[in-house]
Write an enzyme that holds these catalytic residues in place. Structure first.
Site, short mmCIF file in Angstrom:
data_model
loop_
_atom_site.label_atom_id
_atom_site.label_comp_id
_atom_site.label_asym_id
_atom_site.label_seq_id
_atom_site.Cartn_x
_atom_site.Cartn_y
_atom_site.Cartn_z
N HIS A 193 1.28 -0.98 8.65
CA HIS A 193 1.94 -2.14 8.38
C HIS A 193 2.27 -1.86 6.85
O HIS A 193 1.90 -1.21 6.06
CB HIS A 193 1.02 -3.47 8.28
N CYS A 209 -6.89 -0.25 8.93
CA CYS A 209 -5.40 -0.08 8.82
C CYS A 209 -4.68 0.85 7.88
O CYS A 209 -5.07 1.20 6.88
CB CYS A 209 -4.74 -1.49 8.97
#
Length: 244
Positions: A193, A209
């Site tokens: 992301h 992440c």
């Protein structure tokens, strides 16, 4: 006035949260969007970008009604600039490879090259590894932290699934784009992301992440094939956990 984002022979893309973005901050699937297919041959030379190209690559841009600030790229380690390199992974074209120890993400291209991006990765104890598929993709995603994260940080209750999550925007932990990783048909809660926190690139600061600057995640999003295979390694001396 909106800038058009486009690819050229020498430049990759025009212009392609916080350190609190966590493994939980990586959730909320959405319908897939068709990506730009990989070229059959990668014949472009491996040339270093000029200052003018870097200025354009990391310039401020408007995207989806959101103004993304320019990245002060001169303050970054140049090895983390987005760049085409000789493929070091040995994986088939179209594969996304996250090299966790070196803080790089590769998108393997035909012809022996790969697009390489600098990334920030998860802190020890939270990082995921293995092999999966990029099953969902989303422009300007909403952030919906799961219940275990809210239990650790009760002030995030207002962004829960029940409350509809955090609105998309430049302060949203998932940034301009999110790519959702599934393994064996199940959501891993692991994401690629965007983030405006350029200082976090090259560091272990999130809770699982993989984060890229927003300009780079926009570029990656346009290049990644539909349902691309992804390999994430913490230790390259061990095989990844494969799909079944």
């Amino acid at each position: 006035m909106k800038r058009e984002i486009h690819l050229s022979r020498r430049t990759l893309i025009l212009g392609s949260i916080s350190t609190a973005a966590t493994l939980a901050g990586c959730a909320t699937p959405s319908p897939s969007i068709r990506s730009v297919p990989l070229p059959e041959k990668a014949s472009r030379p491996l040339l270093p970008a000029t200052d003018a190209e870097l200025e354009q690559r990391y310039a401020a841009l408007e995207d989806g009604g959101h103004l993304i600030p320019a990245i002060p790229y001169r303050e970054m380690d140049p090895k983390f600039y987005r760049q085409r390199v000789k493929d070091p992974t040995g994986e088939p074209p179209g594969t996304v490879v996250v090299d966790t120890p070196d803080r790089f993400l590769y998108l393997v291209e035909p012809g022996g090259t790969a697009m390489r991006y600098g990334v920030g990765i998860g802190r020890e104890g939270f990082a995921w590894e293995g092999e999966g598929v990029i099953h969902w993709r989303q422009h300007w995603p909403r952030w919906k932290p799961p219940s275990d994260m809210i239990a650790r940080q009760p002030h995030l209750e207002k962004y829960s699934v029940a409350n509809g999550g955090m609105e998309p925007g430049i302060t949203n932990p998932l940034g301009a784009r999110a790519l959702y990783i599934f393994q064996n048909g199940k959501d891993t809660l692991y994401r690629l992301h965007g983030s405006p926190e350029w200082k976090s690139i090259g560091k272990a600061v999130s809770s699982g992440c993989v984060r890229l600057v927003n300009q780079d995640v926009i570029d990656l999003y346009q290049r990644v094939p539909f349902h691309a295979r992804i390999v994430v390694r913490q230790d390259w001396s061990k095989p990844a956990t494969t799909l079944t």
